[in-house]
Design an enzyme around this catalytic site. Sequence first.
Site, mmCIF file in Angstrom:
data_model
loop_
_atom_site.group_PDB
_atom_site.id
_atom_site.type_symbol
_atom_site.label_atom_id
_atom_site.label_comp_id
_atom_site.label_asym_id
_atom_site.label_seq_id
_atom_site.Cartn_x
_atom_site.Cartn_y
_atom_site.Cartn_z
ATOM 1 N N ASP A 82 4.072 9.450 6.601
ATOM 2 C CA ASP A 82 3.922 8.585 5.797
ATOM 3 C C ASP A 82 2.598 7.630 5.761
ATOM 4 O OD1 ASP A 82 3.991 7.566 2.587
ATOM 5 O OD2 ASP A 82 5.522 6.051 3.498
ATOM 6 N N HIS A 83 2.019 8.161 4.710
ATOM 7 C CA HIS A 83 0.396 6.917 5.445
ATOM 8 C C HIS A 83 -0.372 7.214 5.988
ATOM 9 C CE1 HIS A 83 1.203 5.070 1.500
ATOM 10 N NE2 HIS A 83 2.252 4.774 1.733
HETATM 11 P P1 13P Z 1 9.177 1.248 -2.055
HETATM 12 O O1 13P Z 1 9.522 0.529 -0.632
HETATM 13 O O2 13P Z 1 8.651 -0.568 -2.607
HETATM 14 O O3 13P Z 1 10.612 1.776 -2.392
HETATM 15 O O4 13P Z 1 7.964 1.823 -1.688
HETATM 16 C C1 13P Z 1 7.548 3.128 -0.181
HETATM 17 C C2 13P Z 1 6.786 3.772 -0.461
HETATM 18 O O5 13P Z 1 6.079 3.480 -1.583
HETATM 19 C C3 13P Z 1 6.508 4.583 1.214
HETATM 20 O O6 13P Z 1 5.880 5.143 0.858
#
Ligand code: 13P
Length: 390
Positions: A82-83
């Site tokens: 993620d990211h």
């Molecule tokens: P929240 O922490 O707001 O649920 O978002 C998580 C997220 O988008 C991780 O990429």
Amino acid sequence: MPLVDLKDMLRHARAKGFAVGAYDAVDSNFVAAIIEGAEAARAPVIVSFAESHFAHYDFPALVAAAESHAKRARVPVALFLDHGASRESAVEAIRLGVNGVMVDASHLPFDENVAATRSVVGMAHGVGVPVEGELGYVPGVEGVDAERHPGEIRLTSPREAALYVDATGVDFLAVSVGTVHGRLRGEPRLDLDRLAAIAVTVGVPLVIHGGTGLTDEQLRSLVARGVAKINYYTALSDLAAAAASNALADVETGYAAAIDAVRAAVADEVARTCEVFGAAGRADETLAVCRSWRNVEHVILFNWSDEVGDRAAEFEAEGRERLSRLPGVREATVGAAIHADAPYQRAWLIRLASAAAEAAYMKDPAHLDYANRVFRPHAADRIKGDFLRD
Ligand code: 13P
């Protein structure tokens, strides 16, 4: 159930009108809880690892734990970066075992975002791994993770979204339609018309970041407009912190009780949100339409020619060093025979992420350079094979 191909999983979700939860894990207890929650709901699930969290845990060790949990799971699972911050991050995460990656260049101007994302897509598709890109910007507001996503919200334009998907080749598109990462200040206001317009112009599954803080009704309305993956973390973190602090209020209860309390709290919220996202009860049908994600062992049994002598160690070190860095290679190592009378005394043991990774590896210029310059001229006595792992 096996690890499954994430592209198959999310295409199915979009076609059937549900979303798969992508939950960020921050330790192995979270991994276990996420999978347990999905199992309780009979839902497919994505275990995510946000690069911005890597300071808190040992990423290689956590992905290894997640891979072990996923292989024993009773629901289809995908492991996701993620990211991701760069192409190098994506190569490394695939090496460690994820089978989907996000490249987050959403803070850059359109053309730069396209260029950065394309370079990851070229690499990842070459080794069979799907890619999520983000267009528009989802900031953090306050609380957990907010400081990691500074700045103002920028909503995704439907016209640019179509251009972006065409120009980058991303498999999934994260859009900005009013959500924020972390805890919300005030009521979230979603631009559902914008989302619907994006879903018309873009065929790939859509992704929402910042699932925490939305009402169940809002989450359902996102899914109804083409969202097939919802990222969800801060709520899990808050519930885990509350459960741990309750359990630890009495020191004599012991640390293990806090671990159990955290796992139960996270699993319950995962199961609950799988229901809200429409993923509950979808595990079996999802598994039926997904290719399983299987590594390949590329094995070469060989003997160095007599004239190589002491240079063998140097030749092998160069191979290990260069080959293990190539995209899609999970490990490149040499085995030594344990029986002196074995017909082959050495073995290259190259583990590749997928059958596509094997094909890419066989054409990779760095691999061919090593093979043609160092290995093949000095190891004529060899046999090889490629094997799908269970
Ligand atoms: P929240 O922490 O707001 O649920 O978002 C998580 C997220 O988008 C991780 O990429």
